[in-house]
Design an enzyme around this catalytic site. Structure first.
Site, PDB file in Angstrom:
ATOM      1  N   HIS A 102      31.414   7.328 -17.237  1.00 45.45           N
ATOM      2  CA  HIS A 102      31.417   7.692 -16.023  1.00 45.45           C
ATOM      3  C   HIS A 102      32.786   7.572 -15.454  1.00 45.45           C
ATOM      4  O   HIS A 102      33.191   8.323 -14.402  1.00 45.45           O
ATOM      5  CB  HIS A 102      30.492   6.738 -15.162  1.00 45.45           C
ATOM      6  CG  HIS A 102      29.100   7.087 -15.485  1.00 45.45           C
ATOM      7  ND1 HIS A 102      28.325   8.037 -14.780  1.00 45.45           N
ATOM      8  CD2 HIS A 102      28.159   6.375 -16.419  1.00 45.45           C
ATOM      9  CE1 HIS A 102      27.165   8.383 -15.330  1.00 45.45           C
ATOM     10  NE2 HIS A 102      26.981   7.098 -16.212  1.00 45.45           N
ATOM     11  N   ARG A 111      37.645  18.121 -11.633  1.00 53.60           N
ATOM     12  CA  ARG A 111      36.175  17.989 -11.599  1.00 53.60           C
ATOM     13  C   ARG A 111      35.612  17.524 -10.319  1.00 53.60           C
ATOM     14  O   ARG A 111      34.718  18.609  -9.568  1.00 53.60           O
ATOM     15  CB  ARG A 111      35.616  17.225 -13.016  1.00 53.60           C
ATOM     16  CG  ARG A 111      33.807  17.167 -12.762  1.00 53.60           C
ATOM     17  CD  ARG A 111      33.820  15.704 -13.574  1.00 53.60           C
ATOM     18  NE  ARG A 111      32.441  15.546 -13.737  1.00 53.60           N
ATOM     19  CZ  ARG A 111      31.953  14.559 -12.675  1.00 53.60           C
ATOM     20  NH1 ARG A 111      32.662  13.852 -11.841  1.00 53.60           N
ATOM     21  NH2 ARG A 111      30.646  14.096 -12.884  1.00 53.60           N
ATOM     22  N   GLY A 135      20.927  14.845 -12.880  1.00 53.67           N
ATOM     23  CA  GLY A 135      22.048  14.031 -13.612  1.00 53.67           C
ATOM     24  C   GLY A 135      23.080  13.443 -12.835  1.00 53.67           C
ATOM     25  O   GLY A 135      24.141  13.523 -13.088  1.00 53.67           O
ATOM     26  N   GLU A 158      18.428  10.880 -12.057  1.00 50.92           N
ATOM     27  CA  GLU A 158      19.465  10.147 -13.210  1.00 50.92           C
ATOM     28  C   GLU A 158      18.502   9.630 -14.348  1.00 50.92           C
ATOM     29  O   GLU A 158      17.467   8.720 -13.877  1.00 50.92           O
ATOM     30  CB  GLU A 158      20.302   9.273 -12.809  1.00 50.92           C
ATOM     31  CG  GLU A 158      21.155   8.388 -13.919  1.00 50.92           C
ATOM     32  CD  GLU A 158      21.804   9.291 -14.869  1.00 50.92           C
ATOM     33  OE1 GLU A 158      21.999   9.118 -15.980  1.00 50.92           O
ATOM     34  OE2 GLU A 158      22.413  10.536 -14.193  1.00 50.92           O
ATOM     35  N   GLU A 187      12.529  16.581 -16.715  1.00 46.88           N
ATOM     36  CA  GLU A 187      11.382  17.282 -17.307  1.00 46.88           C
ATOM     37  C   GLU A 187      10.074  16.651 -16.673  1.00 46.88           C
ATOM     38  O   GLU A 187       8.855  17.142 -16.798  1.00 46.88           O
ATOM     39  CB  GLU A 187      11.068  17.573 -18.619  1.00 46.88           C
ATOM     40  CG  GLU A 187      12.190  18.704 -19.207  1.00 46.88           C
ATOM     41  CD  GLU A 187      13.667  17.805 -19.280  1.00 46.88           C
ATOM     42  OE1 GLU A 187      14.450  18.618 -20.134  1.00 46.88           O
ATOM     43  OE2 GLU A 187      13.792  16.775 -18.978  1.00 46.88           O
ATOM     44  N   GLU A 201      26.191  18.836 -12.454  1.00 48.69           N
ATOM     45  CA  GLU A 201      27.463  18.764 -13.402  1.00 48.69           C
ATOM     46  C   GLU A 201      26.744  18.826 -14.711  1.00 48.69           C
ATOM     47  O   GLU A 201      26.754  17.434 -15.491  1.00 48.69           O
ATOM     48  CB  GLU A 201      28.533  17.659 -13.095  1.00 48.69           C
ATOM     49  CG  GLU A 201      29.877  17.910 -13.881  1.00 48.69           C
ATOM     50  CD  GLU A 201      29.964  17.685 -15.206  1.00 48.69           C
ATOM     51  OE1 GLU A 201      29.584  18.210 -16.197  1.00 48.69           O
ATOM     52  OE2 GLU A 201      30.352  16.555 -15.217  1.00 48.69           O
ATOM     53  N   GLU A 210      25.664  19.638 -25.788  1.00 52.48           N
ATOM     54  CA  GLU A 210      24.501  18.784 -25.265  1.00 52.48           C
ATOM     55  C   GLU A 210      23.380  19.281 -24.664  1.00 52.48           C
ATOM     56  O   GLU A 210      22.319  18.865 -24.239  1.00 52.48           O
ATOM     57  CB  GLU A 210      25.037  17.512 -24.442  1.00 52.48           C
ATOM     58  CG  GLU A 210      26.189  16.982 -24.882  1.00 52.48           C
ATOM     59  CD  GLU A 210      26.797  15.878 -23.967  1.00 52.48           C
ATOM     60  OE1 GLU A 210      26.705  15.749 -22.822  1.00 52.48           O
ATOM     61  OE2 GLU A 210      27.210  14.671 -24.419  1.00 52.48           O
TER      62      GLU A 210
END
Length: 417
Positions: A102, A111, A135, A158, A187, A201, A210
């Site tokens: 992070h 970014r 996320g 998250e 999900e 992101e 990933e």
């Protein structure tokens, strides 16, 4: 790569049987072709990426990621590995439960400022909208939404343990009336309602590494309203043939005469160890580009489907602009954020060498051997991103290329990465 004769060991007691997880056609004469379900005998593991194996009496190199040890050799393990193991969730979400990643992302001004610019430039249109930040990490994008626009609700999703700290940060910054932090996988999480905007992101090295993008697509299909907006809205992977003189000297030329001694027998091992895998966090200088870059893959985040991620293929054709040594290809990505307002400006986040640096930097794919190229030559071929059939966050990238040169006859080569 080594020849079959150099790898052959009579009476090798360390031979192991593995089962192929999917088909592999190979791209050179020393690679072994096989089909899903085939049983291969692995004689040697010269690198973590490529193994020396045998099928029906024929030997060759095989990609290790396409094989799984025969179940008979794993009697103490479960008969089927769980979906969580395939996704390596414990390791993946564990890494995002610490501050290291992070800090790296938040310290990436290019970014983070790109996402803030998206929110600011669409602040009027975000008024009273429902936003999903998938996320969300520490919640920086959700906080931008709450403080710089006036959405009715922001759902900050998250899966890692960082979610508990994100709740504290939301409260600390006085945004708890707008931002709701939900901990769980995309999900599985349940939202109170559908959303107008889905922002995330999700990009990794070489854009897709990933494969967080799968979670984004599943959330899109489940929670985005008809006519809703995706941020990013599109993405592209860019490729350029390049020189890599310093890296080649560091990893390969070094063995020619260190301390006045001939260590060249180690160069083949060096090639296997250093050049069969991509070099992440590479920084390419614009002068090292031998041609103009080219977008080889383009993704539309509204139409892309999960099944499309299994295998994505692109083509390229480069015209060499200056003579030099062709060491490999360098890749980076660009994403675009469409405006909510008609005629509004699109925001771009570009991770290439001519833009402000990002924590992704670029990715270098080295050839087995460098090739001299000349102004006017052309380099053409294909790039294939094939998702690992078992380890779902990983992929294999294969480049097939040929050089058409005015200085010599057409040179056809392949590079399997």
């Amino acid at each position: 790569m080594q020849t079959e004769k150099e790898n052959e060991k009579e009476g090798d007691a360390s031979v192991e049987e593995y089962v192929a997880l999917s088909n592999f056609t190979g791209s050179s004469s020393d690679q072994l072709c096989f089909s899903s379900g085939d049983r291969l005998l692995v004689h040697a593991k010269p690198s973590s990426e490529w193994w020396w194996a045998e099928l029906h009496g024929v030997r060759g190199y095989v990609p290790a990621s396409y094989l799984r040890q025969d179940a008979a050799a794993e009697e103490e393990e479960d008969e089927h590995t769980s979906l969580e193991d395939q996704w390596q969730d414990e390791e993946y979400f564990g890494s995002y439960g610490t501050l290291r990643l992070h800090l790296e992302m938040l310290a990436d001004k290019s970014r983070t400022e790109a996402y803030r610019k998206v929110i600011v430039s669409n602040s009027a249109s975000l008024r009273s909208k429902v936003v999903m930040d998938l996320g969300c990490g520490t919640g920086i994008i959700s906080l931008f939404c709450a403080q710089l626009a006036q959405p009715s609700e922001v759902y900050a999703v998250e899966a890692s343990s960082m979610a508990e700290y994100t709740r504290q940060l939301v409260k600390q910054n006085g945004c708890e009336q707008v931002v709701t932090v939900l901990q769980g996988r995309a999900e599985e999480v349940e939202l109170p309602k559908q959303v107008d905007v889905l922002v995330s992101e999700w990009m990794g090295n070489c854009l897709l590494f990933e494969f967080m993008v799968e979670s984004v697509l599943l959330a899109r299909d489940r929670w985005l309203k008809e006519g809703g907006v995706m941020w990013p809205s599109s993405a592209a992977l860019t490729l350029v043939p390049c020189q890599a003189n310093s890296y080649y000297a560091e990893k390969m030329a070094f063995w020619e005469q260190p301390y006045g001694l001939d260590f060249t027998p180690l160069q083949r091992l060096a090639q296997q160890e250093f050049f069969t895998k991509p070099k992440f966090s590479h920084v390419i200088e614009p002068d090292d580009c031998l041609t103009a870059p080219c977008d080889v893959l383009c993704l539309d985040m509204y139409t892309l489907q999960v099944k499309d991620l299994e295998e994505i293929k692109g083509q390229f054709h480069f015209c060499v602009e200056k003579s030099g040594v062709f060491h490999g290809f360098t890749s980076w990505f660009t994403v675009h954020f469409e405006s909510l307002e008609t005629g509004g400006a699109t925001v771009e986040l570009n991770t290439g060498p001519n833009s402000q640096p990002t924590h992704w930097k670029q990715t270098l794919f080295m050839l087995d051997r460098p090739v001299s190229v000349y102004a006017g030559d052309s380099i053409s071929g294909t790039i294939l991103l094939r998702r690992n059939p078992f380890w779902r966050r990983h992929m294999t990238i294969t480049l097939h290329w040929s050089i058409n040169s005015n200085k010599k006859e057409t040179d056809n080569c392949q590079a399997n990465i």
